[in-house]
Design an enzyme around this catalytic site. Structure first.
Site, short mmCIF file in Angstrom:
data_model
loop_
_atom_site.label_atom_id
_atom_site.label_comp_id
_atom_site.label_asym_id
_atom_site.label_seq_id
_atom_site.Cartn_x
_atom_site.Cartn_y
_atom_site.Cartn_z
N CYS A 27 0.87 -1.06 0.00
CA CYS A 27 -0.08 -0.06 -0.04
C CYS A 27 0.88 1.22 -0.03
CB CYS A 27 -0.93 0.05 1.13
SG CYS A 27 -2.37 0.88 0.94
N HIS B 71 -3.61 -5.63 0.85
CA HIS B 71 -3.09 -5.91 1.95
C HIS B 71 -2.95 -7.49 2.63
CE1 HIS B 71 -2.69 -1.75 3.86
NE2 HIS B 71 -3.78 -1.40 2.98
N GLU C 145 -1.30 -8.76 4.81
CA GLU C 145 -1.11 -8.87 6.43
C GLU C 145 -2.74 -8.95 7.02
OE1 GLU C 145 -0.82 -6.04 5.00
OE2 GLU C 145 -1.33 -4.40 6.27
#
Lengths: 737, 225
Positions: free
Chosen positions: B86, B203, B205
């Site tokens: 990002c 993302h 994560e």
């Protein structure tokens, strides 16, 4: 600035003080105030800061309980969740500024509530927003919706705190006064709560964060006034937010709190340096000397009046152990934020302010901060209420096509899917969001434990308009039902009480009734109200909003492996209804949207049944029986079932329902009887779920089966899910994109 | 394997990456403050999501000049792994470690939701555990994810298999509706020519644990081990 200039009646009136209040001020000073002192008192005694019209009623609220570590009176409430951990939360309004300047108004509303939470030593981990706008067709609404939603995202997203839910609703009554209620919750160690007390004579008073500018002067006074045609002139009273500085301030504060040099801390929110210094001194029963020459400033030529009343954002006032100023300096240097020792704590119970060596303020703390005026304003119901309650549902013409009614309701702005709103908020950052926006409650995990925190906010203001006492009770009941429907135990409440002008007896009556209703319901659910906010004067040209006591409830999920979500899971599952359908159409969305009427008496609330339904639902979830659970509220059973079919991320899944109640079909499908939850369970679990419900004393009925590509109810409704989904999801983008 | 997670002022996904690296992958992770100059012996540097320096001037423009970036560039030149997520992707383009630029989403709104992604190349250190053409689900959350690169460079990216992930419909088709931000040829993530520096807007994560019902992100991290 001329401190000798006489205070004329015009100046007093411009500061929003009544003649009696001015007299009271002169008596407590033993002399007439100068202009700086008058400015200070005008904000300290504003409705926004002093709660002078509401305090007397707020005393009725239940605020304590075995888990409550901090009730109202601090920056936010704190509740124990076990494992040595606690949650800290509060809701606050930013209505007036958001109407004047929607982006910055909403953004700084988020910024302010975030600071309230990390001031207490908690790391914020989720936000909610409860928003009310006028009619979508009103010329200002589109601009306000876009600005407010962008502003909330524009502050919360950079902060890295997920915005996980809330409400968005529309009604003509908000055309001239929108509501922006922002909620934040943080996590902290139960034994590490920080409070805003200026203790310890001689301890330094330290200012950290943004520099002080001329923005937001008299914001609190503006928020304590009704609007009229001159509203555009008030734009300079709205503050400008800087989430980047706030993010650095957050990290710096938490780093500071990890050490042991901090004595007290408070954010400079409404009324800035004034409110923080007086309140901190008041809580400790101490005094304070402030030297304004040391306050970091954004511009030249600011007067003591400007500095004391500025509402520049992202600032904190700290009291630190004497001799440990350097520790604060090191951390502030790391995060590149301003830090200045601006004064010290005294034991004389006075706030003294110096400017270029001259004393410009010398006032006793207690009379200004603690003993602000208190009013028991006259209250009486509006005579039109009796007439509004006259309503016979049987006399209502029955619409020919109930499919058409369902389509209309699902695409109406209040019931349409709100993903257009929440997709503009980062709702997943921090990687705790187990149940995302759109469900009955959002669920956040507590890392390092099996626990979760469930969050919801609720208020049906049309209900509260028709009957503020029962309306407020129903708001609390619905919030608790939302928590129970996801498997959580209702824990505690924060409120944001939005009303019109309290100087009008019918508004004061609404307030009094709503507070009494909330108090009663919160006692029944054992959910103390640990923090909150009152916003009066939501009124333009003499027309007030519907009473809107927003309830934000926090629930504790004991085991994240045992939670429920609202959407159907598998075809073939059996649908059950906990609770009972009733002939209740008063105040319903159906009555408003389809028949254009706002009248009737509200659905009744049988507390025993409500509690039994919620208990049965929670037990069903914790025993692993329940595969989906969804609270039945606005729009009634048909809308609830439709949502169960449409919310699934893995594609649409229909249902066929056969109801045997002897009710008119519109009341059966769209009536908003309270205390109902729709469940789905595997066929083999039906008997067990029915037994659980019976044991808990909750009415229960098997009403249908999950499956197919359409929603079918008796022989009244049969709609294709793809059409329904399209109507439901495109409504808001069509209005606001 | 030791991960270093750079913290710029305004980073806000650093803790999330730290959590996944330590609690999900079981690897060592250290936070690297942007003013530091050493990578402390890390094998892989993560530039996390957020709003470094408030996105002042352009997203990532200020962070690209932070002191730590000299060390990151040295690490990349020596073949070490660099992974930008990002805002991290935006910083990598500003720092010249990856080609192209990330512009404002065509909707001019922030977008946070799950998207589906097609694995365009699995011949990299970041995607080697996926099948080519596999469809993944990952969340996005950004204002500026609209990837653009000039024509000649795009041809190079395509020819050398540098396009890792592309936004697609759930069935893997590249449709206009499936492109959330207007990215050129639906690019969601790329690698550099040497294959050791990766930038992506989604993302991973946020989808690395069973509790979220999606572990596609974990596989991405595991590809690097």
């Amino acid at each position: 600035m001329n401190l000798e200039a006489p205070i004329t009646p015009d100046i007093i009136r411009d500061h929003g003080l009544s003649a009696e209040e001015y007299q009271r001020l002169c008596e407590s000073l033993g002399r007439t105030p100068n202009i700086v002192e008058l400015g200070i008192v005008s904000v300290m005694w504003s409705e926004h800061c002093s709660y002078k019209s509401s305090r007397i009623h707020l005393r009725e609220l239940p605020t304590s309980g075995p888990r409550v570590l901090q009730g109202p009176g601090e920056n936010a409430g704190v509740v124990d969740i076990g494992d040595g951990l606690a949650v800290c939360f509060k809701m606050e309004s930013h209505n007036h500024p958001s109407f004047i300047e929607p982006y910055q108004g909403a953004a700084t509303g988020v910024g302010g509530i975030l600071r309230d939470i990390f001031t207490m030593g908690a790391r914020p981990f989720a936000c909610l927003n409860s928003l009310r706008f006028g009619n979508p067709q009103h010329p200002k609404t589109k601009h306000l919706v876009r600005g407010v939603v962008a502003g909330i995202g524009g502050y919360g997203n950079p902060m890295g705190i997920p915005t996980v839910g809330g409400e968005v609703a529309f009604d003509d009554c908000y055309n001239g006064n929108i509501l922006v209620n922002a909620f934040t919750i943080g996590l902290l160690r139960a034994d590490r709560i920080f409070r805003g007390a200026a203790a310890g004579k001689g301890n330094p008073v330290i200012y950290i964060g943004s520099k002080t500018g001329r923005d937001g002067i008299h914001g609190a006074t503006m928020a304590s006034d009704a609007f009229d045609a001159t509203i555009e002139e008030r734009r300079p009273t709205v503050q400008v937010g800087d989430p980047f500085t706030e993010k650095k301030l957050l990290e710096a504060c938490l780093e500071l709190m990890a050490g042991d040099c901090l004595v007290g801390i408070q954010d400079m929110g409404a009324a800035g340096l004034t409110c923080s210094s007086f309140e901190m001194a008041d809580r400790a029963g101490m005094g304070m000397v402030l030297d304004l020459d040391r306050v970091p400033r954004r511009e030249e030529g600011m007067t003591p009046y400007d500095v004391m009343l500025s509402e520049s954002q992202e600032r904190m006032l700290l009291v630190v152990q004497s001799g440990r100023e350097a520790e604060v300096r090191t951390i502030c240097d790391k995060w590149d934020i301003d830090m200045a020792v601006v004064g010290y704590v005294t034991d004389d119970g006075r706030v003294r302010v110096l400017d270029k060596g001259e004393t410009v303020v010398d006032m006793p703390v207690a009379p200004i901060a603690g003993d602000a005026p208190l009013y028991n304003r006259p209250a009486s119901p509006s005579p039109e209420l009796t007439q509004l309650h006259q309503f016979d549902p049987q006399a209502l013409p029955l619409p020919r096509d109930l499919n058409d009614v369902l389509m209309k309701l699902m695409s109406s702005p209040n019931l349409a899917c709100k993903s257009w709103v929440w997709e503009q908020y980062d709702h997943m950052v921090m990687t705790n969001t187990v149940v995302r926006p759109g469900a009955d409650a959002a669920i956040l995990r507590v890392k390092g434990t099996k626990k979760g925190i469930a969050l919801t906010s609720d208020c049906n203001s049309r209900f509260c308009f028709l009957d503020p006492y029962l309306g407020a009770m129903l708001a609390v009941a619905e919030a608790a039902r939302n928590i129970s429907a996801c498997g959580g135990e209702p824990l505690a409440v924060t409120d944001c009480l939005n009303f019109g002008n309290p100087e009008r007896p019918e508004v004061m009556w609404q307030f009094q009734q709503a507070v009494a209703g909330m108090a009663e319901a919160c006692r029944q659910f054992h959910t103390p109200i640990v923090s909150g906010n009152v916003s009066f004067y939501n009124e333009t040209d003499g027309v007030g909003i519907y009473p809107t006591p927003t309830i934000a409830m926090v629930g504790l999920v004991p085991d994240l492996d045992r939670i429920a979500t609202p959407w159907w899971k598998d075809a073939g599952d059996v649908i059950l209804l906990l609770g009972r359908n009733e002939l209740e159409l008063g105040g319903s969305e159906y009555l408003k949207q389809i028949h254009g009427q706002v009248k009737g008496t509200l659905p009744h609330l049988n507390m025993e049944r409500e509690l039994a339904v919620q208990r049965a639902c929670r037990i069903g979830i914790t025993r692993g029986v329940v595969k989906s659970a969804h609270d039945c509220s606005e729009g009634g059973l048909a809308v609830t079932l439709a949502e169960c079919s449409l919310m699934r991320r893995q594609g649409l899944l229909g249902a066929t329902v056969e109801l045997s109640d002897d009710l008119r079909p519109d009341a059966l499908f769209f009536g908003e009887a309270a205390s109902r939850i729709v469940l789905s369970v595997a066929p083999a679990s039906v008997d067990l779920m029915v037994t659980i419900a019976k044991e808990e004393g909750a009415p229960v009925a098997v009403i249908g089966k999950v499956g197919g590509r359409s929603l079918v109810m008796n022989n009244g409704i049969q709609v294709d899910l793809a059409d329904l989904h399209d109507a439901w999801t495109t409504a808001l983008p069509k209005l606001f994109s | 394997m030791k991960f270093g997670i750079v913290v710029f002022p305004g980073s806000n996904c650093d803790a999330d990456c730290h959590h996944v690296v330590t609690h999900v992958l079981g690897c060592e992770a250290v936070a690297l403050w942007h003013k530091e100059t050493s990578l402390q012996g890390c094998d892989c540097v993560i530039l996390p999501g957020g709003y470094s320096h408030a996105d002042y001037l352009r997203c990532g423009a200020m962070a690209a000049f932070s002191p730590i970036m000299t060390a990151v560039k040295g690490h990349a030149a020596a073949g070490g792994l660099v992974f930008g997520i990002c805002n991290g992707f935006q910083i990598l383009t500003e720092a010249g470690l990856l080609p192209g630029v990330l512009m404002r989403n065509t909707s001019i709104r922030h977008i946070c939701r799950d998207v589906t992604l097609r694995v365009n190349s699995n011949q990299t250190r970041f995607t080697r555990l996926f099948r080519a053409g596999e469809v993944l689900t990952m969340p996005i959350a950004h204002n500026e994810g609209n990837y653009f690169v000039e024509r000649r460079q795009l041809v190079k990216l395509e020819e050398q298999g540098q396009i890792l992930l592309r936004y697609c419909a759930p069935d893997g088709e590249l449709t206009e509706d499936a492109n959330p931000n207007g990215s050129l040829v639906a690019i969601a993530g790329i690698v550099n020519e040497q294959g050791n520096v990766c930038g992506m807007m989604p993302h991973p994560e946020r989808c690395s644990e069973a509790i979220f019902g999606n572990r596609d992100g974990k596989k991405m991290f595991e590809s690097m081990l």
